[in-house]
Write an enzyme that holds these catalytic residues in place. Structure first.
Site, PDB file in Angstrom:
ATOM      1  N   ASP A 505      16.857  18.697  -3.033  1.00 41.78           N
ATOM      2  CA  ASP A 505      16.116  17.559  -2.631  1.00 41.78           C
ATOM      3  C   ASP A 505      17.161  16.273  -2.941  1.00 41.78           C
ATOM      4  O   ASP A 505      17.756  16.084  -4.027  1.00 41.78           O
ATOM      5  CB  ASP A 505      15.008  17.610  -3.613  1.00 41.78           C
ATOM      6  CG  ASP A 505      14.091  16.348  -2.862  1.00 41.78           C
ATOM      7  OD1 ASP A 505      13.589  16.072  -1.801  1.00 41.78           O
ATOM      8  OD2 ASP A 505      14.010  15.420  -3.934  1.00 41.78           O
ATOM      9  N   GLU A 558      19.448  18.473   1.494  1.00 39.60           N
ATOM     10  CA  GLU A 558      18.861  17.364   2.064  1.00 39.60           C
ATOM     11  C   GLU A 558      19.491  16.306   1.952  1.00 39.60           C
ATOM     12  O   GLU A 558      19.314  15.429   1.061  1.00 39.60           O
ATOM     13  CB  GLU A 558      17.304  17.489   1.548  1.00 39.60           C
ATOM     14  CG  GLU A 558      16.526  16.673   2.339  1.00 39.60           C
ATOM     15  CD  GLU A 558      15.523  15.491   1.440  1.00 39.60           C
ATOM     16  OE1 GLU A 558      14.621  15.080   2.283  1.00 39.60           O
ATOM     17  OE2 GLU A 558      15.333  15.491   0.263  1.00 39.60           O
TER      18      GLU A 558
END
Length: 836
Positions: A505, A558
């Site tokens: 993330d 990401e």
């Protein structure tokens, strides 16, 4: 030197004293004589261990204080220093046979040095094992115990029973005339109304090896969870739990938990040198016990902290760590043996993204193992991606603000329950990806923030430590122990829980020093640039380590910027001078934003935005991509996927179906968030999850939602059966435009090719009209084509406009091909055709 308490050979009436040697000899003689007159006592009952009334009276006459049960001392209270004479000797125990055997020996006072005593009371002693326990000293073996609230302590071996002297404030000691320290002994600790028969935690050598400490110091311990935290084990033949914690700035660390009524006073841990690690092996403590570390900060204040390495936690909002040992027996051998057989970028990958607590609220890991597995298998997804499952205090963060990096959230069950879920998915042929959050952590005072009183896991520079967007703290990637904590954590999930991939993330926030910061709020790196060189090195190390240790596992970034080489190998240097970050795949955020922008325009306006659907092919092969329609796109006012589409309810569903088929045919892997597979109209809420009632047959519009879900099932089925759709995702030769410039018609047509060159034709039509005899040029080598998928089919809720089988080419040049097809394009639909 402080005076000894009076004894039988106290000064004569004329004031003369016996010589010290004669006094010591008299004591030994009396002890041996007493031993011969009494039988050894092996019983471990309260009756055997209690302090006799006569003994108490004699102690009172001698001036020794018998403590009464008392409440815990206030933190920071002044220590009460005893009157004992310090006994100096070797701190390391010498084990051997007890010679001579002494039974019910009369003790000689052997209390602690005042400084040791004061530091133990204040929680600042770095080596409690050096003064507590049994130690050879001149004249015998000194036994010392620190047992707050105890009425008496007795040392017992097979041939020794020695009552320790009460030195006050929970300290007990005796000098027993033995030649060597016993190999093993036990303590009988008398409290009001009970007696504990226990091993002495301070008789054990460190339960953490030198090699572990060396790897910790180097920041290279790839199995860190085996060295730090709470580890149930057998140590020196005794069952218990080893507790270890990294706290280099602490003045002292004590262990508190259910086993000592959350009073760590009598459980000081020892410092293992320059490693910054504190350790204590506690006998008879096992699984299920709650614990925390009581840390004395550099300023003398104290803080009670959860274990950063805890493998199990309490259910939030409770915050204690729990001693845990896994008993799960894996049954996914076939899956594990075959998962790395084909490189991920050359394999089918369609992912169903799930927030476990809200997928069907109230289900446990074991219930999800049945229901989620059956649902995903029915829809044909190859993988599930779980939003973060690591423990987090606030459910509204969806798991992205982690406090327990090594513990699956206790909201749904135990760590073994989570393993059961992964095992069930693997047995069903479904891979498991997990969101992993190494970018930041929350500021909770019981967790990682200023863990030992100073910045430890976070950067020491406040500008580098504070995350500007989320009110959290960023990790200090330049500190080798912090990198080790995170790299080992990535390995931990892959090895201990058989996770097949980590979606990392917020990578962009890690890579740039100026991320969400204004000028003056950040400092350039040593080269004057904005790149966070420490974070780059960390990501490279993490990826290299995971791919080396866990073959077949994938890592996914990401990352929303144009950083060069996110999915390039770490040893290949790019134009910017950096090696690749080493990820296997990257989320294609550009494709997601552009394509969603296109379909949200009214069809009449789409011709002016045609490039939003074609621009992705300009950079499609710069990285290995995943096409994500994730949770981030269906919350916070962005609306659900179907609700983004313009027009009436029929057009919204038709456009959604056409878009999904365009997505599945586009180069790259696929990811779809839960609820979007059946065209949920409302935004996702973690409080109640997907609107499953839309699929209730009693609901009048149920066929509309079921039709979209049936399409997703068929998309996955055809996708897995057609290598042209995934085999050459990263090879430009696997894609050919047929009509990329038909903006006025809102048409996009292209070919996908498998490794043998066999094509699949995908045609998307984003206008709400039927186009008859629409001509598309195709290779002349294919004698006939037939529809393999049509999103306008009646079973999906469409108008059922389709092309007859087979569709044969005509000798009519079009789109740079000598032959062409005349197709009927359904309204707001995508069709796939393959050679007949």
């Amino acid at each position: 030197m402080t005076p000894r308490p009076p004894s039988d050979d106290s000064p004569k009436k004329n004031g003369a004293k016996k010589p010290a040697a004669a006094k010591e000899a008299a004591v030994k003689k009396a002890a041996v004589k007493k031993a011969a007159a009494q039988k050894p006592v092996a019983s471990k009952t309260a009756k055997d261990a209690k302090v006799s009334k006569e003994s108490k009276e004699s102690k009172k006459e001698a001036g020794a204080r018998i403590p009464e049960p008392r409440a815990a001392e206030p933190k920071g209270a002044e220590p009460v220093v005893g009157v004992s004479e310090p006994v100096v000797g070797v701190s390391e125990p010498v084990v051997g046979v007890c010679e001579p055997a002494v039974v019910d020996s009369a003790p000689v006072f052997a209390g602690l040095d005042p400084d040791d005593r004061a530091r133990l009371l204040s929680g600042t002693h770095h080596d409690p094992h050096g003064v507590l326990g049994a130690h050879p000293v001149p004249g015998g073996v000194a036994f010392r115990a620190f047992r707050p609230y105890a009425l008496g302590v007795t040392v017992v071996t097979d041939d020794l029973r020695a009552e320790l002297h009460d030195d006050g404030d929970g300290f007990f000691s005796a000098l027993v005339p033995l030649r060597v320290v016993p190999e093993a002994y036990r303590l009988l600790v008398a409290y009001e109304g009970t007696v504990q028969d226990t091993e002495d935690a301070y008789r054990f050598l460190p339960a953490l090896g030198e090699f572990d400490l060396h790897l910790l110091g180097e920041g290279r311990h790839e199995e860190l969870w085996r060295a730090l935290g709470a580890e149930p084990m057998v140590h020196q033949g005794v069952t218990g739990t080893r507790f270890t914690v990294w706290a280099p700035n602490a003045r002292g660390v004590r262990l508190a938990g259910t086993f000592n009524f959350w009073d760590g006073t009598g459980f000081p841990m020892r410092s293992l040198g320059s490693s910054g690690v504190w350790e204590l092996f506690v006998p008879a403590i096992g699984e299920g016990e709650l614990y925390k570390f009581e840390i004395t900060r550099p300023d003398g204040s104290r803080t009670l902290r959860a274990d950063p390495m805890a493998r199990r936690t309490e259910v939030p909002p409770r915050t204690s760590s729990i001693v845990h040992a896994s008993h799960h027996v894996w049954t996914d051998e076939e899956w594990m043996a075959g998962r790395g057989a084909r490189p991920v970028h050359e394999a089918p990958l369609s992912v169903y993204e799930v927030h476990l607590p809200s997928w069907r609220p109230g289900l446990t890991y074991r219930q999800l193992a049945e229901q989620l597995t059956a649902y995903v298998r029915d829809l044909g997804f190859t993988h599930v991606e779980l939003m973060p499952v690591a423990e987090h205090p606030f459910g509204g963060s969806w798991g992205y603000q982690v406090t327990g990096f090594y513990a699956p959230t206790a909201r749904l069950g135990t760590p073994d329950d989570f393993k059961h879920l992964v095992d069930a998915l693997h047995r069903a042929g479904i891979g498991v990806l997990m969101d992993w959050v190494p970018a930041h952590f929350p500021r909770d005072a019981w967790a990682l923030a200023e863990f030992d009183g100073r910045p430890l896991y976070e950067h020491a520079d406040p500008q580098r430590a504070a995350h500007p967007d989320w009110g959290t703290l960023e990790f200090d990637y330049g500190r080798r122990e912090v990198r080790n904590f995170l790299v080992a954590n990535a390995v931990y999930w892959c090895e201990e829980f058989h996770i097949d991939g980590l979606r990392v993330d917020a990578v962009a926030s890690m890579l740039y020093l100026d991320y969400s910061r204004e000028p003056g709020q950040w400092t350039p790196n040593e080269h004057g640039g904005r790149e966070n060189l420490d974070a780059v090195a960390f990501l490279q190390e993490m990826n290299a380590t995971v791919y080396r240790r866990a073959p077949g596992v994938m890592t996914i970034a990401e990352e929303s910027t144009a950083w060069d080489g996110v999915t390039r190998a770490t040893h290949h240097t790019g134009p910017g001078g950096f090696g690749g970050l080493g990820f296997g795949l990257k989320w294609n955020m550009g494709w997601m934003h552009d394509s969603l922008s296109y379909v949200q325009h009214e069809p009449v306006h789409r011709k002016y935005h045609h490039n939003e659907m074609t621009f992705s092919m300009v950079y499609a092969y710069s990285e290995n991509y995943v096409l994500p329609i994730s949770h981030d796109e269906v919350v916070h006012g962005k609306r659900s996927l179907v609700s983004k589409m313009p027009g009436d309810w029929w057009q919204q569903r038709a456009t959604t179906r056409a878009y999904l088929a365009f997505m599945w045919a586009h180069p790259g892997k696929q990811l779809l968030f839960m609820g979007q597979e059946f065209a949920q109209g409302a935004e996702w809420s973690e409080a109640h999850g997907p609107d499953w009632w839309l699929l209730d047959p009693a609901y009048p519009a149920e066929p509309d939602h079921r039709g979209v879900r049936d399409l997703v099932r068929d998309l996955n089925t055809v996708y897995r059966d057609e290598p042209a759709l995934w085999q050459r995702d990263t090879d430009p030769a696997g894609f050919t435009w047929i009509a990329g410039d038909a903006a006025d018609d809102n048409v996009l047509a292209f070919l996908r090719h498998d490794a043998d060159g066999t094509p699949l034709l995908a045609v998307s039509h984003f206008s709400p009209v039927v186009r008859h005899d629409y001509r598309l040029g195709i290779p002349e080598s294919i004698p006939a084509w037939h529809e393999v998928l049509n999103t306008d089919a009646a079973r999906y809720g469409g108008s059922d406009v389709h092309n007859p089988h087979p569709v044969k080419p005509e000798s009519h040049p079009a789109h740079a091909h000598p032959t062409s097809l005349r197709l009927t394009l359904p309204p707001l639909a995508t069709i796939w055709l393959r050679p007949a």
